[in-house]
Design a protein around this motif. Structure first.
Motif, short mmCIF file in Angstrom:
data_model
loop_
_atom_site.label_atom_id
_atom_site.label_comp_id
_atom_site.label_asym_id
_atom_site.label_seq_id
_atom_site.Cartn_x
_atom_site.Cartn_y
_atom_site.Cartn_z
N SER A 204 41.10 42.28 31.15
CA SER A 204 40.45 42.25 32.46
C SER A 204 38.94 42.43 32.34
CB SER A 204 41.05 43.32 33.38
OG SER A 204 40.81 44.60 32.85
N LYS A 205 38.48 43.27 31.41
CA LYS A 205 37.04 43.43 31.19
C LYS A 205 36.44 42.13 30.67
CE LYS A 205 37.07 48.38 30.30
NZ LYS A 205 36.91 49.44 29.28
N SER B 284 36.25 39.57 33.54
CA SER B 284 35.17 39.86 34.50
C SER B 284 33.80 39.55 33.88
CB SER B 284 35.24 41.30 34.96
OG SER B 284 35.02 42.18 33.88
N LYS B 285 33.62 39.85 32.59
CA LYS B 285 32.37 39.53 31.91
C LYS B 285 32.19 38.02 31.82
CE LYS B 285 29.66 40.30 27.85
NZ LYS B 285 29.69 40.03 26.46
N GLU C 92 33.38 35.71 33.90
CA GLU C 92 33.03 35.22 35.24
C GLU C 92 31.58 35.53 35.56
OE1 GLU C 92 34.63 33.37 37.55
OE2 GLU C 92 36.16 33.06 36.01
N ARG C 93 31.12 36.72 35.22
CA ARG C 93 29.75 37.12 35.50
C ARG C 93 28.76 36.27 34.71
NH1 ARG C 93 29.64 43.06 34.18
NH2 ARG C 93 30.56 41.93 32.61
#
Length: 118
Positions: free
Chosen positions: A103-104, A107-108, A110-111
């Motif tokens: 999940s980390k 999210s990274k 996507e960012r």
């Protein structure tokens, strides 16, 4: 109760050999009855096994309304099916992981994808 000869099932299933029909029946839980020279199955038993994948597909697409859609297919009611399909919502599930590392990373990803220009 109506029965179907295995010779008739070769046409329904698209097989040339009765041995393939016997194997299909065994794999799908359709009981083959031997009486004299003839081998046959009960029509309702065959129909149930043959249509189960289609019914499962309707259940996944339409949920509780699958029976109505199945009935429309049986009747050949094309107008009813098109009206029902245009009003049926399309449900899509999003991927959610339970793993913290993944999940980390996502999210990274996507960012970074949104911040970098090509």
């Amino acid at each position: 109760m109506k029965h179907l000869l295995l010779k008739e099932l070769t046409e329904h299933l698209g097989y040339r050999d009765i041995r393939s029909v016997r194997k299909w029946c065994s794999k799908n839980g359709v009981f083959v009855i031997r009486q004299g020279k003839d081998e046959f199955v009960m029509e309702s038993d065959f129909k149930k096994a043959f249509e189960i994948p289609f019914i499962n597909n309707l259940k996944s697409k339409y949920g509780k309304d699958w029976e109505e859609v199945y009935r429309l297919h049986q009747e050949g009611n094309v107008l009813g099916l098109t009206a029902l399909q245009s009003s049926a919502p399309v449900l899509r599930k999003t991927f959610k992981t339970e793993n913290d590392i993944v999940s980390k990373y996502l999210s990274k990803y996507e960012r970074d994808k949104n911040s970098k220009a090509a």
